[in-house]
Design an enzyme around this catalytic site. Structure first.
Site, PDB file in Angstrom:
ATOM      1  N   ASP A   1      43.310  33.395  46.391  1.00 17.23           N
ATOM      2  CA  ASP A   1      44.133  34.074  48.100  1.00 17.23           C
ATOM      3  C   ASP A   1      43.485  33.459  49.474  1.00 17.23           C
ATOM      4  O   ASP A   1      42.578  32.536  49.808  1.00 17.23           O
ATOM      5  CB  ASP A   1      42.917  35.488  47.922  1.00 17.23           C
ATOM      6  CG  ASP A   1      42.652  35.823  46.381  1.00 17.23           C
ATOM      7  OD1 ASP A   1      43.349  36.568  45.792  1.00 17.23           O
ATOM      8  OD2 ASP A   1      41.442  36.821  46.961  1.00 17.23           O
TER       9      ASP A   1
ATOM     10  N   GLU B   1      45.701  39.619  40.282  1.00 12.32           N
ATOM     11  CA  GLU B   1      44.069  39.121  40.583  1.00 12.32           C
ATOM     12  C   GLU B   1      43.646  38.462  39.209  1.00 12.32           C
ATOM     13  O   GLU B   1      42.319  38.240  38.018  1.00 12.32           O
ATOM     14  CB  GLU B   1      42.986  40.547  39.209  1.00 12.32           C
ATOM     15  CG  GLU B   1      43.403  41.401  40.299  1.00 12.32           C
ATOM     16  CD  GLU B   1      42.589  41.469  41.859  1.00 12.32           C
ATOM     17  OE1 GLU B   1      41.346  40.663  41.653  1.00 12.32           O
ATOM     18  OE2 GLU B   1      43.001  42.039  42.782  1.00 12.32           O
TER      19      GLU B   1
END
Length: 260
Positions: A213, A123
């Site tokens: 991502d 994250e």
């Protein structure tokens, strides 16, 4: 002067996710991404797969993982480490942090011959408390949001390459991820992103840092059609390779050639 494009992608699925969801993610993202890049050996990049996802892919799709292994062997891909089960490293105890990093590093060494020297931060959570654990497990650099540097007063156009931090006598280098690139790749037309990279080269920048991502390349809404059917990824690769102002590099090679 050429700019080095440091393109990194991060792949993860929640532990225990539905089998059908996992298979679809592979078919719409991981597989076509690997197959497309495999056809362009000069295009170098870095990748991180969470430990449990990597194990699942190795078992379920060995042929596709064999392509990835070949790409690593020929120097096209650098594999990044992290915690094996994708924990937020700053949120777990030091001994657990070290164990998690070591488990994935050993797994990467077993599959790809060499252990990682770079790590993905889950994250993108950054705290200086993780420096010692990363350094003690052989990690030399990580990628963090450029926001952390902007908060110190540095303007975005001044960020370039990597910077060194230190905690408890251990050193770690930080690559600031360009928010501007994260928002444009792979959503802006490929030629516009190439032009943006060339403008950075013209301004004298050494490196363009991207790490985000991989699911943006096929799983996010409408991206499979955009990235693969309509050819964004191939257009981007060809545009970068054709540019006299851009070269692709792994983080490892850029780090080694720009040591401080």
């Amino acid at each position: 002067m050429k700019i080095d494009l440091l393109l990194g992608v991060h792949a993860h699925q929640p532990v225990g996710n539905f089998e059908s969801v996992m298979v679809e993610a592979h078919e719409r993202c991981y597989k076509p991404f690997i197959e497309t890049l495999y056809r362009f050996p000069p295009f170098r990049f870095s990748a991180h797969f969470s430990g449990w996802l990597l194990s699942w892919l190795m078992e379920r799709f060995p042929r596709d993982m064999a392509l990835l292994r070949e790409m690593v062997a020929r120097g096209q891909v650098e594999m990044f480490g992290s915690g094996d089960c994708e924990p937020v490293l700053a949120a777990i105890a030091t001994r657990d942090r070290i164990t998690q990093i070591e488990v994935l590093s050993k797994k990467l060494q077993a599959h790809f011959v060499r252990p990682p020297t770079g790590a993905w931060l889950t994250e993108r959570v950054w705290e200086s408390t993780v420096v010692a654990s990363l350094a003690d497990t052989g990690i030399r650099y990580v990628a963090v949001d450029d926001y952390h540097f902007l908060c110190t007063g540095l303007p975005s156009d001044a960020l370039d390459g990597h910077y060194t931090t230190e905690e408890d006598g251990r050193r770690l280098d930080l690559f600031p991820i360009s928010e501007a690139l994260r928002y444009r790749v792979p959503f802006a037309p490929a030629h516009e992103v190439v032009a943006q990279l060339e403008s950075l080269a013209d301004a004298g920048h050494r490196g363009a840092v991207y790490f985000d991502d991989i699911e943006k390349f096929g799983i996010w809404p409408e991206t499979y059609d955009w990235v693969y059917i309509r050819g964004w990824l191939e257009q981007f690769i060809e545009g970068v390779l054709a540019s006299p102002k851009i070269r692709t590099s792994t983080y490892a090679d850029f780090h080694a050639s720009n040591a401080t």
